[in-house]
Scaffold this active site. Structure first.
Site, mmCIF file in Angstrom:
data_model
loop_
_atom_site.group_PDB
_atom_site.id
_atom_site.type_symbol
_atom_site.label_atom_id
_atom_site.label_comp_id
_atom_site.label_asym_id
_atom_site.label_seq_id
_atom_site.Cartn_x
_atom_site.Cartn_y
_atom_site.Cartn_z
ATOM 1 N N ALA A 64 0.859 -1.182 0.000
ATOM 2 C CA ALA A 64 0.000 0.000 0.000
ATOM 3 C C ALA A 64 0.895 1.232 0.000
ATOM 4 O O ALA A 64 2.047 1.162 0.399
ATOM 5 C CB ALA A 64 -0.859 -0.013 1.254
ATOM 6 N N GLY A 108 0.508 -5.152 0.773
ATOM 7 C CA GLY A 108 -0.546 -5.155 -0.232
ATOM 8 C C GLY A 108 -0.086 -5.773 -1.544
ATOM 9 O O GLY A 108 -0.895 -6.306 -2.311
ATOM 10 N N GLU A 110 -0.555 -9.295 -1.181
ATOM 11 C CA GLU A 110 -2.004 -9.527 -1.116
ATOM 12 C C GLU A 110 -2.628 -9.485 -2.507
ATOM 13 O O GLU A 110 -3.503 -10.291 -2.834
ATOM 14 C CB GLU A 110 -2.647 -8.504 -0.165
ATOM 15 C CG GLU A 110 -2.236 -8.764 1.285
ATOM 16 C CD GLU A 110 -2.662 -7.679 2.252
ATOM 17 O OE1 GLU A 110 -2.346 -6.502 1.984
ATOM 18 O OE2 GLU A 110 -3.304 -7.995 3.262
ATOM 19 N N GLU A 136 3.826 -5.371 7.388
ATOM 20 C CA GLU A 136 2.975 -4.360 8.019
ATOM 21 C C GLU A 136 3.236 -4.206 9.503
ATOM 22 O O GLU A 136 3.083 -3.132 10.081
ATOM 23 C CB GLU A 136 1.492 -4.709 7.813
ATOM 24 C CG GLU A 136 0.971 -4.479 6.413
ATOM 25 C CD GLU A 136 1.196 -5.649 5.476
ATOM 26 O OE1 GLU A 136 2.021 -6.532 5.803
ATOM 27 O OE2 GLU A 136 0.550 -5.682 4.419
HETATM 28 N N1 CAA Z 1 4.627 3.445 0.076
HETATM 29 C C1 CAA Z 1 5.141 4.657 -0.245
HETATM 30 N N2 CAA Z 1 6.437 4.880 -0.508
HETATM 31 C C2 CAA Z 1 7.256 3.818 -0.428
HETATM 32 C C3 CAA Z 1 6.803 2.530 -0.093
HETATM 33 C C4 CAA Z 1 5.416 2.356 0.155
HETATM 34 N N3 CAA Z 1 4.892 1.169 0.460
HETATM 35 N N4 CAA Z 1 7.858 1.687 -0.082
HETATM 36 C C5 CAA Z 1 8.927 2.411 -0.423
HETATM 37 N N5 CAA Z 1 8.569 3.702 -0.619
HETATM 38 C C6 CAA Z 1 9.440 4.801 -1.040
HETATM 39 C C7 CAA Z 1 10.484 5.147 0.021
HETATM 40 O O1 CAA Z 1 9.941 6.053 0.962
HETATM 41 C C8 CAA Z 1 11.589 5.751 -0.813
HETATM 42 O O2 CAA Z 1 11.183 7.062 -1.110
HETATM 43 P P1 CAA Z 1 12.279 8.241 -1.242
HETATM 44 O O3 CAA Z 1 13.167 7.794 -2.367
HETATM 45 O O4 CAA Z 1 11.453 9.435 -1.517
HETATM 46 O O5 CAA Z 1 12.982 8.268 0.091
HETATM 47 C C9 CAA Z 1 11.515 4.958 -2.110
HETATM 48 O O6 CAA Z 1 10.203 4.346 -2.134
HETATM 49 C C10 CAA Z 1 12.541 3.857 -2.230
HETATM 50 O O7 CAA Z 1 12.511 3.092 -1.050
HETATM 51 P P2 CAA Z 1 13.855 2.677 -0.276
HETATM 52 O O8 CAA Z 1 14.774 3.830 -0.204
HETATM 53 O O9 CAA Z 1 13.430 2.027 0.991
HETATM 54 O O10 CAA Z 1 14.473 1.619 -1.294
HETATM 55 P P3 CAA Z 1 15.066 0.181 -1.012
HETATM 56 O O11 CAA Z 1 15.400 -0.401 -2.323
HETATM 57 O O12 CAA Z 1 16.104 0.259 0.049
HETATM 58 O O13 CAA Z 1 13.853 -0.687 -0.380
HETATM 59 C C11 CAA Z 1 11.658 -1.610 -0.201
HETATM 60 C C12 CAA Z 1 12.703 -0.929 -1.115
HETATM 61 C C13 CAA Z 1 12.148 -2.992 0.233
HETATM 62 C C14 CAA Z 1 10.393 -1.713 -0.978
HETATM 63 C C15 CAA Z 1 11.457 -0.736 1.073
HETATM 64 O O14 CAA Z 1 11.195 0.584 0.681
HETATM 65 C C16 CAA Z 1 10.322 -1.177 1.942
HETATM 66 O O15 CAA Z 1 10.472 -2.071 2.753
HETATM 67 N N6 CAA Z 1 9.138 -0.505 1.793
HETATM 68 C C17 CAA Z 1 8.029 -0.719 2.663
HETATM 69 C C18 CAA Z 1 7.278 -1.942 2.295
HETATM 70 C C19 CAA Z 1 6.067 -2.111 3.172
HETATM 71 O O16 CAA Z 1 6.125 -1.895 4.377
HETATM 72 N N7 CAA Z 1 4.959 -2.505 2.550
HETATM 73 C C20 CAA Z 1 3.733 -2.691 3.256
HETATM 74 C C21 CAA Z 1 2.932 -1.446 3.141
HETATM 75 S S1 CAA Z 1 1.534 -1.491 4.195
HETATM 76 C C22 CAA Z 1 0.393 -2.403 3.362
HETATM 77 O O17 CAA Z 1 0.606 -2.880 2.288
HETATM 78 C C23 CAA Z 1 -0.899 -2.484 4.137
HETATM 79 C C24 CAA Z 1 -1.922 -3.365 3.546
HETATM 80 O O18 CAA Z 1 -1.980 -4.534 3.827
HETATM 81 C C25 CAA Z 1 -2.963 -2.797 2.739
#
Ligand code: CAA
Length: 696
Positions: free
Chosen positions: A63, A102, A105, A125
């Site tokens: 998400a 998500g 999912e 999450e």
């Molecule tokens: N939403 C919005 N922005 C996100 C994002 C997300 N889910 N995941 C990453 N980003 C953004 C980061 O903030 C970063 O932005 P900036 O460049 O502006 O700083 C950019 O994407 C790149 O991310 P990283 O610098 O972290 O890059 P990375 O290659 O080191 O890691 C990643 C990539 C593994 C995807 C890591 O960003 C990560 O773990 N993201 C979070 C994933 C997450 O928690 N997903 C679950 C979301 S909650 C959900 O999905 C709820 C549900 O069930 C509905």
């Protein structure tokens, strides 16, 4: 059709390609695009299957976290995943990079899943204070069984493609371009007569011992709520129909969304990424760096050398004598063996580092080719000045000269060199090859590309780098010294070190301040107190000597087996040292203090008020640029509970006005210690929060 999803046809397959860089977060536009794409494919003649694929680095990273806390926009993800799953067409996910939250999912809403060998999946999450909210807690256990689903969703770990295949999360692994392997796999499925295969129609997972699962997760969570919420939701998948389970997941998701922990964890997520993004470094190239010299091979120097070696640098370690050099080599090799044992490096990498990348020397001339020099000698100004004068004499022009001092004035250190613009503070935390924090201390004359080099080093060592200005203790140790003092005052007034440690560990700190002092060595605080007394205390500044007496009795903490605690039964079996309370009582009598009781709540409040007040001074004086810099310093260097976001995020959440009122009340008894920070007063007067300063 949303521009975030490209629609194309490959024969009888409709291909929906997500294009929302950098990681295809499932924003509203992406969700709408997926819905439109599915509807269009179902309406179009000749389409037999839908393939969902991500452009760029990932399938979907989950998400869009930026949308959290705002009014949710349609189409909602849980509904969309159900809509994909209900399609009469065969729907296939081709997964590469990460499929997280998500993202996984959505993949589980598809009927079949093919992944690249390097793909990773997960439900992270829990690290954001929430639970999977689009069916993850209901569909994953149907694929893997409850135990594996619980382990994955309560730890939030990334699962590699091979393991995902074994667990039944993906159906096949294929090497190649995600669209090409997806199309080939879908064609194969169609040729075999595959039909939609919704997970929601699969059997519920078998029951497990839920109370044991709850207890195990709670024992690990240290006060964090989200892992327990995950167990509740997975339990619902086993005990209810799919529809009822989805309702339970939604209710638990909402409950988690409403917690302060969710706010703290999401603040930590974004701040961790923002902290090393400094506007002034935009477009500034760091200086080239491949050879690092470390001066001093004690615990800290050896840790720094280890960190550099593990990140591919070659390291020259300078010690004063061949014996000291051998001891330093021994420390580094022992750290490296630990890394080998923990699987951080392979046996070949270990051998290559020990044989080729590390050099131990006793002559300063051996440092002449190093690109970056990090001094980690004894914490005394005169000794540091001597080291820097010698570095100045031998190092090549343009070499960065860094001091790992934890509180000394970098400007004064720089002043003994002919090149103060090349001098910077790089403050590591012990053990330096493990702890994530690096304070990059910028002195008055430090050149901007030297600052950029400090941040580049932090990035290459995979650390969280925070910019700090010069002052006694920089960001972290300055704030630590203040909240430690607040704890010392509470002891004089009636609390015990054990009550204080317990209250703060219950609050979520990894260790209370007195257990930390035992770990660091009580002689450190002793030396600082002596220095401060020598500099002269203020007339109304409180002081105490019971801790000095402990050290003078030979109790220096873990290293002598006794400090505030007695470690004779093992380092983890913390038993109060019986010498401590009598020393404290004697001091109270000597100072004519009548002791009183402290509740856990009051202990936390005073400790946190001291921390926030000093942090506000640190931000107000520009030592830290933004509140989030302080938050990340405390999180990554001082064991502050991540789920509270950091001290200033915590302060915003509990309310700045109440905190300031308490500080003013405490000041009635001790006006010297409790001087409210001007920035805190200003924010309260303007009705603003610390977070408002992070946005500007
Ligand atoms: N939403 C919005 N922005 C996100 C994002 C997300 N889910 N995941 C990453 N980003 C953004 C980061 O903030 C970063 O932005 P900036 O460049 O502006 O700083 C950019 O994407 C790149 O991310 P990283 O610098 O972290 O890059 P990375 O290659 O080191 O890691 C990643 C990539 C593994 C995807 C890591 O960003 C990560 O773990 N993201 C979070 C994933 C997450 O928690 N997903 C679950 C979301 S909650 C959900 O999905 C709820 C549900 O069930 C509905």
């Amino acid at each position: 059709m949303s521009s975030k999803i490209a629609y194309s046809r490959q024969g009888d397959i409709a291909v929906l390609t997500a294009q929302n860089p950098p990681v295809n977060a499932l924003s509203q536009a992406v969700r709408q695009g997926l819905l439109d794409g599915v509807e269009r494919a179902e309406a179009e003649d000749g389409v037999k299957a839908i393939l969902i694929v991500g452009a760029g680095r990932a399938f979907f990273a989950g998400a869009d976290i930026k949308e959290f806390g705002k009014p949710p926009l349609e189409p909602h993800l849980p509904w969309l995943v159900g809509r994909i799953e209900a399609s009469p067409l065969v729907v296939v996910a081709s997964m590469h990079g990460v499929s997280l939250g998500g993202g996984l999912e959505v993949a589980m809403g598809c009927h079949y899943r093919v992944a690249q060998p390097s793909a990773r999946v997960g439900l992270p999450e829990v690290h954001l204070g929430i639970i999977p909210g689009a069916g993850g807690t209901q569909r994953l256990p149907r694929l893997t069984g409850a135990d594996a689903a619980l382990e994955i969703a309560t730890t939030g770990r990334h699962v590699g493609a091979a393991e995902a295949l074994k667990l039944g999360i993906v159906d096949a692994i294929e090497e190649g371009d995600p669209t090409e392997i997806g199309v080939a796999y879908t064609e194969k499925l169609l040729a075999e007569g595959a039909v939609p295969r919704p997970i929601c129609e699969m059997h519920a997972p078998a029951a497990i011992d839920w109370s044991a699962a709850h207890a195990a997760v709670e024992a690990r969570a240290r006060g964090q709520l989200s892992p327990g919420f995950v167990v509740e939701a997975v339990q619902a998948s086993a005990e209810h129909s799919f529809e009822e389970g989805m309702k339970a997941e939604r209710a638990i998701f909402r409950k988690a969304m409403d917690t302060d922990q969710r706010k703290g964890l999401i603040h930590a997520f974004f701040s961790e990424r923002a902290v090393s993004t400094l506007p002034e470094l935009k477009g500034v190239e760091p200086r080239p760096m491949s050879q690092i010299g470390v001066i001093g091979g004690g615990t800290m120097g050896a840790g720094i050398a280890t960190a550099a070696l593990l990140s591919g640098f070659s390291v020259t370690m300078l010690e004063m004598s061949p014996e000291a050099g051998e001891a330093a080599r021994g420390r580094i090799e022992s750290n490296l063996s630990g890394a080998l044992k923990r699987g951080k490096i392979s046996a070949e990498q270990h051998a290559a580092i020990v044989e080729k990348a590390l050099q131990v020397v006793t002559d300063y001339n051996a440092l002449k080719d190093a690109d970056l020099l990090i001094e980690a000698v004894f914490e005394e100004m005169e000794i540091k000045k001597k080291v820097f004068a010698q570095l100045d004499a031998v190092c090549k022009p343009g070499a960065v000269l860094a001091s790992n001092t934890s509180y000394l004035d970098i400007n004064e250190i720089a002043s003994v060199t002919s090149r103060p613009e090349d001098v910077i503070g790089l403050h590591f935390f012990s053990p330096a090859h493990v702890m994530k924090l690096l304070e990059v201390v910028v002195a008055d004359k430090t050149a901007i590309d030297v600052v950029a080099t400090g941040f580049d080093l932090g990035k290459r060592l995979r650390k969280i780098s925070v910019r700090a200005g010069v002052c006694d203790g920089f960001i972290g140790n300055r704030i630590l010294s203040t909240y430690r003092t607040a704890a010392d005052h509470m002891i004089l007034d009636g609390a015990s070190p054990y009550e204080i440690d317990k209250a703060l560990e219950d609050f979520g700190f990894a260790m209370g301040p007195f257990a930390v002092a035992d770990l660091a060595g009580l002689d450190i605080g002793y030396a600082v107190r002596k220095r401060k007394r020598a500099e002269g205390l203020q007339p109304n500044e409180r002081d105490s000597h019971y801790a000095d007496k402990l050290v003078e009795h030979g109790h220096k903490g873990q290293k002598t087996g006794k400090g505030y605690y007695d470690y004779s039964a093992g380092m983890k079996a913390r038993v109060p040292n019986p010498d401590v309370l009598p020393l404290i009582k004697a001091e109270r009598v000597e100072q004519d203090i009548s002791s009183r009781e402290f509740t856990d709540q009051e202990i936390v409040r005073r400790y946190m008020a001291a921390m926030v007040n000093e942090a506000a001074k640190v931000v107000g004086e520009g030592i830290a640029r933004r509140p989030l810099d302080v938050d990340m310093t405390l999180l990554f260097g001082y064991g502050f509970p991540r789920y509270r976001g950091g001290p200033l995020k915590w302060a915003d959440i509990v309310g700045l006005d109440g905190l300031l009122a308490d500080i003013n009340r405490y000041a009635e008894d001790d006006p010297h210690f409790w001087q409210p920070a001007p920035l805190l007063e200003q924010l309260v007067a303007e009705g603003k929060t610390f977070d408002d300063l992070n946005q500007s």
